[in-house]
Design a protein around this motif. Structure first.
Motif, PDB file in Angstrom:
ATOM      1  N   LYS A 244      -0.456  -9.219   2.045  1.00 21.00           N
ATOM      2  CA  LYS A 244       0.572  -9.709   1.126  1.00 21.00           C
ATOM      3  C   LYS A 244       0.820  -8.715  -0.001  1.00 21.00           C
ATOM      4  O   LYS A 244       1.972  -8.379  -0.311  1.00 21.00           O
ATOM      5  CB  LYS A 244       0.172 -11.059   0.550  1.00 21.00           C
ATOM      6  N   ILE A 245      -0.245  -8.235  -0.624  1.00 22.34           N
ATOM      7  CA  ILE A 245      -0.093  -7.277  -1.724  1.00 22.34           C
ATOM      8  C   ILE A 245       0.539  -5.991  -1.215  1.00 22.34           C
ATOM      9  O   ILE A 245       1.369  -5.387  -1.892  1.00 22.34           O
ATOM     10  CB  ILE A 245      -1.453  -6.994  -2.398  1.00 22.34           C
TER      11      ILE A 245
ATOM     12  N   ASP B 249       4.131  -6.567  -1.054  1.00 21.19           N
ATOM     13  CA  ASP B 249       4.659  -6.635  -2.420  1.00 21.19           C
ATOM     14  C   ASP B 249       4.846  -5.241  -3.012  1.00 21.19           C
ATOM     15  O   ASP B 249       5.854  -4.958  -3.657  1.00 21.19           O
ATOM     16  CB  ASP B 249       3.731  -7.449  -3.325  1.00 21.19           C
TER      17      ASP B 249
ATOM     18  N   GLY C 156       4.776  -5.391  -6.546  1.00 20.73           N
ATOM     19  CA  GLY C 156       3.349  -5.276  -6.800  1.00 20.73           C
ATOM     20  C   GLY C 156       2.997  -3.872  -7.257  1.00 20.73           C
ATOM     21  O   GLY C 156       3.806  -2.951  -7.131  1.00 20.73           O
TER      22      GLY C 156
ATOM     23  N   GLU D  28      -3.288  -2.914  -7.680  1.00 20.79           N
ATOM     24  CA  GLU D  28      -3.605  -4.211  -7.081  1.00 20.79           C
ATOM     25  C   GLU D  28      -3.890  -4.057  -5.588  1.00 20.79           C
ATOM     26  O   GLU D  28      -4.790  -4.697  -5.051  1.00 20.79           O
ATOM     27  CB  GLU D  28      -2.443  -5.190  -7.257  1.00 20.79           C
ATOM     28  N   LEU D  29      -3.112  -3.215  -4.937  1.00 25.17           N
ATOM     29  CA  LEU D  29      -3.304  -2.969  -3.512  1.00 25.17           C
ATOM     30  C   LEU D  29      -4.647  -2.304  -3.263  1.00 25.17           C
ATOM     31  O   LEU D  29      -5.373  -2.669  -2.333  1.00 25.17           O
ATOM     32  CB  LEU D  29      -2.168  -2.113  -2.951  1.00 25.17           C
TER      33      LEU D  29
ATOM     34  N   ALA E 158      -7.302  -4.887  -3.524  1.00 24.48           N
ATOM     35  CA  ALA E 158      -7.235  -5.789  -2.371  1.00 24.48           C
ATOM     36  C   ALA E 158      -7.792  -5.122  -1.116  1.00 24.48           C
ATOM     37  O   ALA E 158      -8.479  -5.769  -0.317  1.00 24.48           O
ATOM     38  CB  ALA E 158      -5.797  -6.246  -2.144  1.00 24.48           C
TER      39      ALA E 158
END
Length: 87
Positions: A52-53, A56, A62, A66-67, A70
């Protein structure tokens, strides 16, 4: 919608146990390829969150940091060795 699959992130070297291969993730595209083609299994909460990230980040909703986080968490969940490269 403009997609940017080459958004850079701090590199992660992934070592997959069953294939004995390595992949360096430097962009959202690299992350997507690793998750969709190399990942040992396609289930798990952290795996789904990383996918999902990744999407994004590709569509601009995103952030690469954040990726990266994750991906590290998903690797831990899947038993993939993740070597976080720090510049």
């Amino acid at each position: 919608m403009k997609c940017d699959t080459f958004r850079p992130l701090e590199p992660i070297v992934l070592v997959f146990p069953d294939k004995q291969n390595r992949r360096t993730v430097r962009t959202a595209r690299d992350a997507a390829e690793a998750l969709l083609h190399d990942w040992p299994h396609d289930d798990g909460e952290e795996f789904y969150f990383a996918v999902k990230i990744c999407l994004d980040v590709i569509v601009g909703r995103g952030e690469p940091c954040e990726l990266r986080t994750a991906m590290l968490r998903a690797a831990g969940e899947a038993g993939v060795v993740a070597i976080a490269v720090v510049h």
